[in-house]
Design an enzyme around this catalytic site. Structure first.
Site, PDB file in Angstrom:
ATOM      1  N   ASP A  73       0.837  -1.194   0.000  1.00 16.06           N
ATOM      2  CA  ASP A  73       0.000   0.000   0.000  1.00 16.06           C
ATOM      3  C   ASP A  73       0.876   1.249   0.000  1.00 16.06           C
ATOM      4  O   ASP A  73       2.002   1.240   0.501  1.00 16.06           O
ATOM      5  CB  ASP A  73      -0.901   0.028   1.234  1.00 16.06           C
ATOM      6  N   ARG A  74       0.318   2.322  -0.508  1.00 23.19           N
ATOM      7  CA  ARG A  74       1.072   3.572  -0.618  1.00 23.19           C
ATOM      8  C   ARG A  74       1.632   4.019   0.728  1.00 23.19           C
ATOM      9  O   ARG A  74       2.778   4.478   0.826  1.00 23.19           O
ATOM     10  CB  ARG A  74       0.160   4.652  -1.199  1.00 23.19           C
TER      11      ARG A  74
END
Length: 341
Positions: free
Chosen positions: A153-154
């Site tokens: 995930d970012r």
């Protein structure tokens, strides 16, 4: 990549409808998941739209319906429906990503393991013009092949694996799919985690909010779209409440995922009543505001350890990456349970 346009000229009394296009898969793209293949080639198209046209059946491989995780092979013909970009999105798509290298944990002729910082997407997509992979390709113009093996995930920091050869990509992705890798994260969860709760085996379901943003929730195993997800949890240490700051107790957890579902750790912990500190999707939003004032300005989730077999030698490799300074300093500033009043 070659483009072939299919479709017939419509009646002269009205313009022909936009034609679908065919993307021919070359050797360098073979072995990629369909969603990754499309995201790379449909630059500037939001990821949510890419997944939507796959689910609707508008994307076909060799005229057959497919799923997002279908792997494309050399010579495959991928039919893509017409997609349009706004003028601004098209300009962003044409602009090259800035070249950037990331701290290297391991590298040889077959693979590259880097330390991904929080706040950087692994690839461009919905609302993001570029990510780690685009920046690395710009920084390494001589690289003939460079692809993501998996995703983070970012807002998650930690170990990210990339393949430098197509054979390595296929071999490594097979290991991830067959659950032959060991992936352990460090997560700071709210509350005191029960020491006897070591396994979370709860099915997950992906869905979209009205604005198109992706979300995941726990569902019954009999749900038609249920995906089994298994998470192992071990308590590393507990942190006492910080009374003056009005913060609750926290538990620092070692979390190992046996399945690689979207947002798996975040949803499993939140559904257990112990959301990850700083999680802006599934966490305690009011608590997150207080955490920012205490120095935690990101989600406390870090890909700490990764174990896998080298795609060429078969040797078992285990990589570890300590907590980044912004997370370690937050931990160091909190009292241990023994020092609490």
């Amino acid at each position: 990549m070659k483009h072939i346009i299919e479709g017939k000229v419509g009646p002269q009394i009205k313009p022909a409808a936009p034609a679908a296009s065919l993307l021919l898969v070359d050797e360098e793209s073979a072995g990629q998941r369909l969603d990754n293949f499309l995201i790379r080639h449909l630059k500037g198209v939001p990821k949510t739209h890419v997944y939507r046209i796959i689910r609707s059946g508008e994307v076909r491989i060799n005229k057959g319906r497919v799923a997002a995780d279908t792997r494309v092979q050399t010579g495959d013909s991928v039919r893509v429906p017409p997609v349009r970009l706004s003028e601004r999105a098209a300009e962003k798509a044409d602009a090259p990503a800035p070249a950037r290298e990331f701290p290297i944990l391991f590298e040889d002729d077959h693979l590259l393991a880097i330390a991904k910082p929080s706040g950087v997407a692994v690839h461009g997509g919905s609302g993001v013009s570029f990510g780690v992979i685009e920046q690395l390709r710009q920084a390494r113009p001589q690289a003939r092949f460079l692809e993501l093996v998996h995703r983070l995930d970012r807002e998650t920091s930690g170990i990210l694996l990339l393949a430098k050869k197509r054979s390595a990509l296929t071999h490594l992705q097979d290991q991830f799919r067959d659950r032959e890798t060991g992936k352990t994260y460090l997560a700071l969860a709210t509350g005191a985690w029960p020491a006897n709760k070591k396994v979370i085996d709860s099915a997950l379901h992906k869905y979209l909010l009205p604005d198109g943003e992706r979300r995941v929730k726990v569902v019954d195993k009999d749900h038609p779209d249920a995906m089994r997800a298994v998470t192992l949890v071990r308590v590393r240490s507990g942190l006492a409440p910080v009374q003056l700051a009005g913060l609750p107790a926290f538990s620092l957890l070692e979390v190992t995922i046996k399945t690689g579902r979207t947002h798996q750790i975040r949803v499993h912990l939140a559904s257990s009543g112990h959301a990850i500190a700083g999680d802006d999707k599934y966490g305690d939003f009011e608590l997150n505001k207080r955490l920012v004032r205490q120095g935690l300005k990101r989600m406390f989730l870090h890909a700490w350890r990764l174990q896998f077999k080298h795609p060429a030698s078969g040797e078992t490799l285990q990589l570890e990456l300590p907590l980044p300074p912004e997370l370690q300093s937050f931990i160091d500033a909190q009292p241990s349970p023994s020092s609490s009043p």
